[in-house]
Write an enzyme that holds these catalytic residues in place. Structure first.
Site, PDB file in Angstrom:
ATOM      1  N   LYS A   9      35.153  47.510  38.475  1.00  0.00           N
ATOM      2  CA  LYS A   9      35.343  47.072  39.854  1.00  0.00           C
ATOM      3  C   LYS A   9      34.048  47.298  40.658  1.00  0.00           C
ATOM      4  O   LYS A   9      33.136  47.995  40.195  1.00  0.00           O
ATOM      5  CB  LYS A   9      36.534  47.829  40.454  1.00  0.00           C
ATOM      6  CG  LYS A   9      37.865  47.525  39.726  1.00  0.00           C
ATOM      7  CD  LYS A   9      39.042  48.277  40.342  1.00  0.00           C
ATOM      8  CE  LYS A   9      40.342  47.909  39.634  1.00  0.00           C
ATOM      9  NZ  LYS A   9      41.523  48.591  40.251  1.00  0.00           N
ATOM     10  N   TYR A  49      45.539  39.207  40.779  1.00  0.00           N
ATOM     11  CA  TYR A  49      46.519  40.211  41.215  1.00  0.00           C
ATOM     12  C   TYR A  49      47.775  39.564  41.806  1.00  0.00           C
ATOM     13  O   TYR A  49      48.440  40.176  42.643  1.00  0.00           O
ATOM     14  CB  TYR A  49      45.880  41.172  42.228  1.00  0.00           C
ATOM     15  CG  TYR A  49      45.027  42.270  41.605  1.00  0.00           C
ATOM     16  CD1 TYR A  49      45.543  43.124  40.630  1.00  0.00           C
ATOM     17  CD2 TYR A  49      43.712  42.471  42.009  1.00  0.00           C
ATOM     18  CE1 TYR A  49      44.767  44.144  40.067  1.00  0.00           C
ATOM     19  CE2 TYR A  49      42.927  43.492  41.446  1.00  0.00           C
ATOM     20  CZ  TYR A  49      43.469  44.317  40.479  1.00  0.00           C
ATOM     21  OH  TYR A  49      42.703  45.332  39.925  1.00  0.00           O
ATOM     22  N   PHE A  57      49.223  47.196  50.324  1.00  0.00           N
ATOM     23  CA  PHE A  57      47.798  47.401  50.040  1.00  0.00           C
ATOM     24  C   PHE A  57      47.112  46.135  49.529  1.00  0.00           C
ATOM     25  O   PHE A  57      45.903  46.144  49.279  1.00  0.00           O
ATOM     26  CB  PHE A  57      47.613  48.549  49.037  1.00  0.00           C
ATOM     27  CG  PHE A  57      48.329  48.358  47.722  1.00  0.00           C
ATOM     28  CD1 PHE A  57      47.770  47.583  46.715  1.00  0.00           C
ATOM     29  CD2 PHE A  57      49.575  48.950  47.504  1.00  0.00           C
ATOM     30  CE1 PHE A  57      48.418  47.400  45.505  1.00  0.00           C
ATOM     31  CE2 PHE A  57      50.233  48.772  46.287  1.00  0.00           C
ATOM     32  CZ  PHE A  57      49.657  47.991  45.290  1.00  0.00           C
ATOM     33  N   ARG A  85      44.369  51.119  28.227  1.00  0.00           N
ATOM     34  CA  ARG A  85      45.030  51.775  29.371  1.00  0.00           C
ATOM     35  C   ARG A  85      44.934  53.292  29.260  1.00  0.00           C
ATOM     36  O   ARG A  85      44.766  53.989  30.260  1.00  0.00           O
ATOM     37  CB  ARG A  85      46.498  51.342  29.450  1.00  0.00           C
ATOM     38  CG  ARG A  85      46.703  49.868  29.738  1.00  0.00           C
ATOM     39  CD  ARG A  85      46.566  49.513  31.184  1.00  0.00           C
ATOM     40  NE  ARG A  85      47.672  49.978  32.009  1.00  0.00           N
ATOM     41  CZ  ARG A  85      47.845  49.629  33.277  1.00  0.00           C
ATOM     42  NH1 ARG A  85      46.979  48.804  33.873  1.00  0.00           N
ATOM     43  NH2 ARG A  85      48.853  50.091  33.967  1.00  0.00           N
ATOM     44  N   THR A  91      46.877  54.861  37.297  1.00  0.00           N
ATOM     45  CA  THR A  91      46.425  54.088  38.459  1.00  0.00           C
ATOM     46  C   THR A  91      45.805  55.020  39.498  1.00  0.00           C
ATOM     47  O   THR A  91      44.750  54.721  40.061  1.00  0.00           O
ATOM     48  CB  THR A  91      47.615  53.319  39.075  1.00  0.00           C
ATOM     49  OG1 THR A  91      48.216  52.537  38.050  1.00  0.00           O
ATOM     50  CG2 THR A  91      47.158  52.430  40.217  1.00  0.00           C
ATOM     51  N   ARG A 102      39.086  57.086  34.733  1.00  0.00           N
ATOM     52  CA  ARG A 102      39.406  57.380  36.145  1.00  0.00           C
ATOM     53  C   ARG A 102      39.454  58.887  36.392  1.00  0.00           C
ATOM     54  O   ARG A 102      39.063  59.368  37.466  1.00  0.00           O
ATOM     55  CB  ARG A 102      40.727  56.714  36.529  1.00  0.00           C
ATOM     56  CG  ARG A 102      40.615  55.199  36.676  1.00  0.00           C
ATOM     57  CD  ARG A 102      41.995  54.580  36.711  1.00  0.00           C
ATOM     58  NE  ARG A 102      41.992  53.141  36.969  1.00  0.00           N
ATOM     59  CZ  ARG A 102      43.030  52.351  36.723  1.00  0.00           C
ATOM     60  NH1 ARG A 102      44.144  52.869  36.228  1.00  0.00           N
ATOM     61  NH2 ARG A 102      42.961  51.057  36.980  1.00  0.00           N
ATOM     62  N   ASN A 112      39.428  52.988  42.294  1.00  0.00           N
ATOM     63  CA  ASN A 112      39.628  53.582  40.961  1.00  0.00           C
ATOM     64  C   ASN A 112      38.765  52.950  39.866  1.00  0.00           C
ATOM     65  O   ASN A 112      39.049  53.080  38.685  1.00  0.00           O
ATOM     66  CB  ASN A 112      41.117  53.624  40.602  1.00  0.00           C
ATOM     67  CG  ASN A 112      41.753  52.260  40.553  1.00  0.00           C
ATOM     68  OD1 ASN A 112      41.068  51.245  40.708  1.00  0.00           O
ATOM     69  ND2 ASN A 112      43.050  52.213  40.303  1.00  0.00           N
ATOM     70  N   HIS A 115      39.586  48.161  35.924  1.00  0.00           N
ATOM     71  CA  HIS A 115      40.859  47.497  35.655  1.00  0.00           C
ATOM     72  C   HIS A 115      41.044  47.315  34.159  1.00  0.00           C
ATOM     73  O   HIS A 115      40.077  47.055  33.440  1.00  0.00           O
ATOM     74  CB  HIS A 115      40.886  46.098  36.306  1.00  0.00           C
ATOM     75  CG  HIS A 115      41.935  45.198  35.705  1.00  0.00           C
ATOM     76  ND1 HIS A 115      43.251  45.250  36.078  1.00  0.00           N
ATOM     77  CD2 HIS A 115      41.863  44.275  34.714  1.00  0.00           C
ATOM     78  CE1 HIS A 115      43.945  44.362  35.348  1.00  0.00           C
ATOM     79  NE2 HIS A 115      43.122  43.766  34.517  1.00  0.00           N
ATOM     80  N   GLU A 126      44.738  36.953  31.777  1.00  0.00           N
ATOM     81  CA  GLU A 126      43.525  37.384  32.477  1.00  0.00           C
ATOM     82  C   GLU A 126      42.263  36.884  31.762  1.00  0.00           C
ATOM     83  O   GLU A 126      41.297  36.487  32.411  1.00  0.00           O
ATOM     84  CB  GLU A 126      43.523  38.910  32.606  1.00  0.00           C
ATOM     85  CG  GLU A 126      44.604  39.402  33.564  1.00  0.00           C
ATOM     86  CD  GLU A 126      44.862  40.908  33.533  1.00  0.00           C
ATOM     87  OE1 GLU A 126      45.725  41.366  34.294  1.00  0.00           O
ATOM     88  OE2 GLU A 126      44.204  41.633  32.749  1.00  0.00           O
TER      89      GLU A 126
HETATM   90  P1  GTP Z   1      44.620  47.605  37.583  1.00  0.00           P
HETATM   91  O1  GTP Z   1      44.096  47.951  36.222  1.00  0.00           O
HETATM   92  O2  GTP Z   1      43.552  47.453  38.626  1.00  0.00           O
HETATM   93  O3  GTP Z   1      45.557  46.433  37.530  1.00  0.00           O
HETATM   94  O4  GTP Z   1      45.447  48.903  38.018  1.00  0.00           O
HETATM   95  P2  GTP Z   1      46.870  49.383  37.506  1.00  0.00           P
HETATM   96  O5  GTP Z   1      47.437  48.397  36.526  1.00  0.00           O
HETATM   97  O6  GTP Z   1      46.717  50.785  37.068  1.00  0.00           O
HETATM   98  O7  GTP Z   1      47.719  49.367  38.843  1.00  0.00           O
HETATM   99  P3  GTP Z   1      48.414  48.094  39.555  1.00  0.00           P
HETATM  100  O8  GTP Z   1      48.237  46.867  38.751  1.00  0.00           O
HETATM  101  O9  GTP Z   1      49.775  48.525  39.940  1.00  0.00           O
HETATM  102  O10 GTP Z   1      47.545  47.982  40.897  1.00  0.00           O
HETATM  103  C1  GTP Z   1      46.343  47.267  40.914  1.00  0.00           C
HETATM  104  C2  GTP Z   1      45.330  47.997  41.760  1.00  0.00           C
HETATM  105  O11 GTP Z   1      45.781  48.021  43.093  1.00  0.00           O
HETATM  106  C3  GTP Z   1      45.128  49.470  41.401  1.00  0.00           C
HETATM  107  O12 GTP Z   1      44.219  49.681  40.360  1.00  0.00           O
HETATM  108  C4  GTP Z   1      44.599  50.024  42.708  1.00  0.00           C
HETATM  109  O13 GTP Z   1      43.206  49.721  42.856  1.00  0.00           O
HETATM  110  C5  GTP Z   1      45.375  49.210  43.734  1.00  0.00           C
HETATM  111  N1  GTP Z   1      46.565  49.950  44.162  1.00  0.00           N
HETATM  112  C6  GTP Z   1      47.729  50.131  43.495  1.00  0.00           C
HETATM  113  N2  GTP Z   1      48.579  50.863  44.201  1.00  0.00           N
HETATM  114  C7  GTP Z   1      47.924  51.182  45.350  1.00  0.00           C
HETATM  115  C8  GTP Z   1      48.270  51.934  46.501  1.00  0.00           C
HETATM  116  O14 GTP Z   1      49.354  52.481  46.619  1.00  0.00           O
HETATM  117  N3  GTP Z   1      47.313  52.010  47.490  1.00  0.00           N
HETATM  118  C9  GTP Z   1      46.089  51.413  47.372  1.00  0.00           C
HETATM  119  N4  GTP Z   1      45.215  51.531  48.382  1.00  0.00           N
HETATM  120  N5  GTP Z   1      45.748  50.693  46.318  1.00  0.00           N
HETATM  121  C10 GTP Z   1      46.641  50.593  45.317  1.00  0.00           C
HETATM  122 MG    MG Z   2      47.519  46.343  36.860  1.00  0.00          MG
END
Ligand code: GTP
Ligand code: MG
Length: 148
Positions: A9, A49, A57, A85, A91, A102, A112, A115, A126
């Protein structure tokens, strides 16, 4: 074997973590089959996304992801999606074990740094979204030393 979409990112790029992150995937034994540095657009990121549209968010997430270039990659290997993962951590970086990407390099859920695809189906979606030109196929001399 399986493929996964991994993306450093904008904060990971700005913080100079590109080399370290690539090194972890190489050292684990995964094979790099696509790589590019991209300044993405909000429109493209909304597709990436799409599942999160409606979350509070979401607008901030899209702005963050469009705030600078990202490194888009495809890594191939045994159980690449699930293992990817695990290598990323949770996350929320605070819930990520030390030793995960992370857990070692990030503190805030909204910053974070990386992705990773969450299922084989989303990985394929993707990869098609970020690499419409396709990935590269090549033989790796190490393969017979990494897989039995
Ligand atoms: P990705 O690998 O980026 O897809 O992350 P993930 O699969 O671990 O989490 P998810 O797909 O649920 O969310 C995508 C991204 O949204 C996360 O990596 C975070 O950067 C952001 N995100 C998720 N939950 C929150 C939240 O509660 N607050 C904020 N600010 N960002 C969030
Ligand atoms: Mg995700």
């Amino acid at each position: 074997t399986e493929r996964t979409y991994i993306m450093i990112k904008p904060d990971g790029v700005q913080r100079g973590l590109v080399g370290k992150i690539i090194q972890r995937f190489e050292e684990r034994g995964f094979k790099l089959i696509a790589l590019k540095l991209v300044q993405s657009t909000e429109e493209h990121l909304e597709k990436h996304y799409a599942d999160l549209k409606g979350k509070p968010f979401f607008p901030g997430l899209i702005k963050y992801m469009a705030s600078g270039p990202v490194v888009a990659m495809v890594w191939q290997g045994l159980d690449a999606v699930k293992t990817g993962r695990v290598m990323l951590g949770a996350t929320n970086p605070l819930a990520s074990p030390i030793g995960s990407i992370r857990g070692d390099y990030a503190l805030a859920v909204g910053r974070n740094i990386i992705h990773g695809s969450d299922s084989v189906e989303s990985a394929e979606k993707e990869i098609a979204l970020w690499f419409p030109e396709g990935t590269v196929q090549y033989a790796s001399a190490l393969e017979s030393w990494i897989f039995e």
